[in-house]
Each structure stands twice: as structure tokens, then as C-alpha cells.
Design a protein around this motif. Structure first.
Motif, PDB file in Angstrom:
ATOM      1  N   VAL A   8       0.694  -1.095   0.007  1.00  0.00           N
ATOM      2  CA  VAL A   8       0.090   0.111   0.282  1.00  0.00           C
ATOM      3  C   VAL A   8       1.020   1.043   0.018  1.00  0.00           C
ATOM      4  N   GLU A   9       0.729   2.013  -1.109  1.00  0.00           N
ATOM      5  CA  GLU A   9       1.202   3.742  -0.839  1.00  0.00           C
ATOM      6  C   GLU A   9       0.073   4.280  -1.319  1.00  0.00           C
ATOM      7  N   THR A  10       0.467   5.765  -0.181  1.00  0.00           N
ATOM      8  CA  THR A  10      -0.119   6.455   0.341  1.00  0.00           C
ATOM      9  C   THR A  10       0.185   8.795   0.245  1.00  0.00           C
ATOM     10  N   ALA A  11      -1.350   8.694  -0.685  1.00  0.00           N
ATOM     11  CA  ALA A  11      -1.280  10.119  -1.042  1.00  0.00           C
ATOM     12  C   ALA A  11      -1.782  11.260  -0.189  1.00  0.00           C
ATOM     13  N   HIS A  12      -1.923  12.374   0.119  1.00  0.00           N
ATOM     14  CA  HIS A  12      -2.563  12.859   0.953  1.00  0.00           C
ATOM     15  C   HIS A  12      -2.966  13.996   0.008  1.00  0.00           C
ATOM     16  N   ASP A  13      -2.416  14.336  -1.718  1.00  0.00           N
ATOM     17  CA  ASP A  13      -3.039  14.855  -2.319  1.00  0.00           C
ATOM     18  C   ASP A  13      -2.930  14.267  -3.968  1.00  0.00           C
ATOM     19  N   ALA A  14      -3.825  14.884  -4.534  1.00  0.00           N
ATOM     20  CA  ALA A  14      -3.523  15.130  -5.991  1.00  0.00           C
ATOM     21  C   ALA A  14      -2.480  15.198  -6.698  1.00  0.00           C
ATOM     22  N   PHE A  15      -0.872  15.679  -6.465  1.00  0.00           N
ATOM     23  CA  PHE A  15       0.271  15.926  -6.884  1.00  0.00           C
ATOM     24  C   PHE A  15       0.199  14.333  -6.259  1.00  0.00           C
ATOM     25  N   ALA A  16       0.929  14.673  -5.098  1.00  0.00           N
ATOM     26  CA  ALA A  16       1.490  13.188  -4.326  1.00  0.00           C
ATOM     27  C   ALA A  16       0.651  11.869  -4.940  1.00  0.00           C
ATOM     28  N   ALA A  17      -0.135  11.812  -5.227  1.00  0.00           N
ATOM     29  CA  ALA A  17      -0.536  10.863  -5.692  1.00  0.00           C
ATOM     30  C   ALA A  17      -0.195  10.409  -7.421  1.00  0.00           C
ATOM     31  N   GLY A  18      -0.732  11.310  -7.695  1.00  0.00           N
ATOM     32  CA  GLY A  18      -0.010  11.547  -9.205  1.00  0.00           C
ATOM     33  C   GLY A  18       1.467  11.400  -9.285  1.00  0.00           C
ATOM     34  N   ARG A  19       2.341  11.348  -8.666  1.00  0.00           N
ATOM     35  CA  ARG A  19       3.638  11.446  -8.824  1.00  0.00           C
ATOM     36  C   ARG A  19       3.547   9.148  -8.137  1.00  0.00           C
ATOM     37  N   PHE A  24       4.619   3.714  -9.279  1.00  0.00           N
ATOM     38  CA  PHE A  24       4.503   1.527  -9.356  1.00  0.00           C
ATOM     39  C   PHE A  24       3.918   2.118  -9.745  1.00  0.00           C
ATOM     40  N   LYS A  25       3.324   2.458 -10.539  1.00  0.00           N
ATOM     41  CA  LYS A  25       2.091   1.832 -11.388  1.00  0.00           C
ATOM     42  C   LYS A  25       1.070   0.242 -11.382  1.00  0.00           C
ATOM     43  N   PRO A  26       0.454   1.185 -10.274  1.00  0.00           N
ATOM     44  CA  PRO A  26      -0.031   0.065  -9.281  1.00  0.00           C
ATOM     45  C   PRO A  26      -1.390  -0.889 -10.276  1.00  0.00           C
ATOM     46  N   THR A  27      -2.210  -1.506  -9.747  1.00  0.00           N
ATOM     47  CA  THR A  27      -3.320  -2.411 -10.639  1.00  0.00           C
ATOM     48  C   THR A  27      -4.192  -2.581  -9.514  1.00  0.00           C
ATOM     49  N   LEU A  28      -4.269  -1.408  -8.619  1.00  0.00           N
ATOM     50  CA  LEU A  28      -5.633  -1.067  -7.946  1.00  0.00           C
ATOM     51  C   LEU A  28      -5.438   0.268  -7.785  1.00  0.00           C
ATOM     52  N   ILE A  29      -5.987   0.842  -7.757  1.00  0.00           N
ATOM     53  CA  ILE A  29      -6.647   2.141  -6.790  1.00  0.00           C
ATOM     54  C   ILE A  29      -7.278   2.607  -6.313  1.00  0.00           C
ATOM     55  N   LEU A  30      -7.239   3.437  -5.158  1.00  0.00           N
ATOM     56  CA  LEU A  30      -8.808   4.533  -4.057  1.00  0.00           C
ATOM     57  C   LEU A  30      -8.659   5.676  -4.784  1.00  0.00           C
ATOM     58  N   LEU A  31      -9.245   5.988  -5.253  1.00  0.00           N
ATOM     59  CA  LEU A  31      -9.789   6.851  -6.084  1.00  0.00           C
ATOM     60  C   LEU A  31     -10.718   7.754  -5.105  1.00  0.00           C
ATOM     61  N   ASP A  32     -10.457   8.197  -4.011  1.00  0.00           N
ATOM     62  CA  ASP A  32     -11.453   9.646  -2.950  1.00  0.00           C
ATOM     63  C   ASP A  32     -11.743  10.452  -3.317  1.00  0.00           C
ATOM     64  N   LEU A  33     -13.185  11.677  -3.669  1.00  0.00           N
ATOM     65  CA  LEU A  33     -13.899  12.041  -4.548  1.00  0.00           C
ATOM     66  C   LEU A  33     -13.355  13.539  -4.052  1.00  0.00           C
ATOM     67  N   THR A  98      -8.354 -11.291  -2.297  1.00  0.00           N
ATOM     68  CA  THR A  98      -8.700 -12.492  -1.765  1.00  0.00           C
ATOM     69  C   THR A  98      -6.972 -12.807  -0.756  1.00  0.00           C
ATOM     70  N   ARG A  99      -6.762 -13.845   0.199  1.00  0.00           N
ATOM     71  CA  ARG A  99      -5.944 -13.865   0.412  1.00  0.00           C
ATOM     72  C   ARG A  99      -5.141 -13.693  -0.259  1.00  0.00           C
ATOM     73  N   SER A 100      -4.667 -14.126  -1.517  1.00  0.00           N
ATOM     74  CA  SER A 100      -3.829 -15.295  -2.433  1.00  0.00           C
ATOM     75  C   SER A 100      -3.485 -14.290  -3.282  1.00  0.00           C
ATOM     76  N   ASP A 101      -4.233 -13.142  -3.500  1.00  0.00           N
ATOM     77  CA  ASP A 101      -4.095 -11.798  -4.639  1.00  0.00           C
ATOM     78  C   ASP A 101      -2.627 -10.954  -3.735  1.00  0.00           C
ATOM     79  N   SER A 102      -1.642 -10.590  -5.178  1.00  0.00           N
ATOM     80  CA  SER A 102      -0.799 -10.025  -5.213  1.00  0.00           C
ATOM     81  C   SER A 102      -0.629  -8.190  -5.575  1.00  0.00           C
ATOM     82  N   VAL A 103      -1.732  -7.547  -4.815  1.00  0.00           N
ATOM     83  CA  VAL A 103      -1.786  -6.670  -5.710  1.00  0.00           C
ATOM     84  C   VAL A 103      -1.132  -4.921  -4.822  1.00  0.00           C
ATOM     85  N   ARG A 104      -0.517  -3.412  -5.491  1.00  0.00           N
ATOM     86  CA  ARG A 104       0.039  -2.868  -5.535  1.00  0.00           C
ATOM     87  C   ARG A 104      -0.960  -1.891  -5.443  1.00  0.00           C
ATOM     88  N   ALA A 105      -1.479  -1.411  -4.514  1.00  0.00           N
ATOM     89  CA  ALA A 105      -2.713  -0.213  -4.203  1.00  0.00           C
ATOM     90  C   ALA A 105      -2.046   1.531  -3.893  1.00  0.00           C
TER      91      ALA A 105
END
Length: 105
Positions: A8-19, A24-33, A98-105
């Protein structure tokens, strides 16, 4: 803790998230509106259109859902809309983990 193979990588603003996304080229992104200064629908659309990212699963988080918002996000490529507040089980289901998944978020 529920999915120990997930990084898990966390960004607290849009600029940091873009970087982070570019690096990291994640396979999963949580996008907070509710992130200030962004149009979540356009962010979703541009993330899905970026060939360098592959096709990340985008889970959009919002406290104010609507049918129109859901339709616009689906058209922009979001996998689903997660309404705050939510629990761990809802988050894992929305992220398709699931427990067997390997995902970068």
C-alpha cells in the motif's frame, strides 16, 4: 493486515498521488472524490486511458453517491463506487482482494 501480500502506498493530495501512480504503476487505485482540487471523473478517465499504467482497477470512494455519479464513473472506467463510511469486508470486496492476491494499491 487482512491481505498481507498487498503493498500500500498513500498520498494525501492529488500531486503526490500522481507521482506515486507514475512510479509504482499500481493494479488497484482507491480514488477519493473528496480530494481537493481534482475532478475525480477526469482523473479516473485519464488513469484508464494511460497505456503506461496497464488497466488498473479503480475503486472510487465518496460520502455522497448518486445514480448520475455512478453512471459517469462507470463511463470513465471505474470498477465500483464505495460509499463512506465502510468496513474492512466492504473494502476488500470492492478491491476484489482475496488472501492469495498480490496487488499494489
Amino acid at each position: 493486515q487482512q491481505s498481507p501480500d498487498v503493498e500500500v502506498e498513500t498520498a494525501h493530495d492529488a500531486f503526490a498521488a500522481g507521482r506515486l501512480v507514475a512510479r509504482f504503476k499500481p493494479t488497484l487505485i482507491l480514488l477519493d472524490l473528496t480530494t481537493p482540487g481534482i475532478d475525480g471523473i477526469e482523473v479516473c478517465r485519464s488513469l484508464k486511458a494511460d497505456a503506461m499504467l496497464g488497466s488498473p482497477r479503480i475503486v472510487v470512494v465518496t460520502p455522497q453517491p448518486s445514480r448520475e455519479l455512478e453512471e459517469r464513473l462507470a463511463g470513465a472506467g471505474a470498477a465500483c463506487l464505495l460509499i463512506t463510511p465502510f468496513g474492512t469486508a466492504e473494502l476488500l470486496a470492492a478491491c476484489a482482494l482475496t488472501r492469495s492476491d498480490s496487488v499494489r494499491a
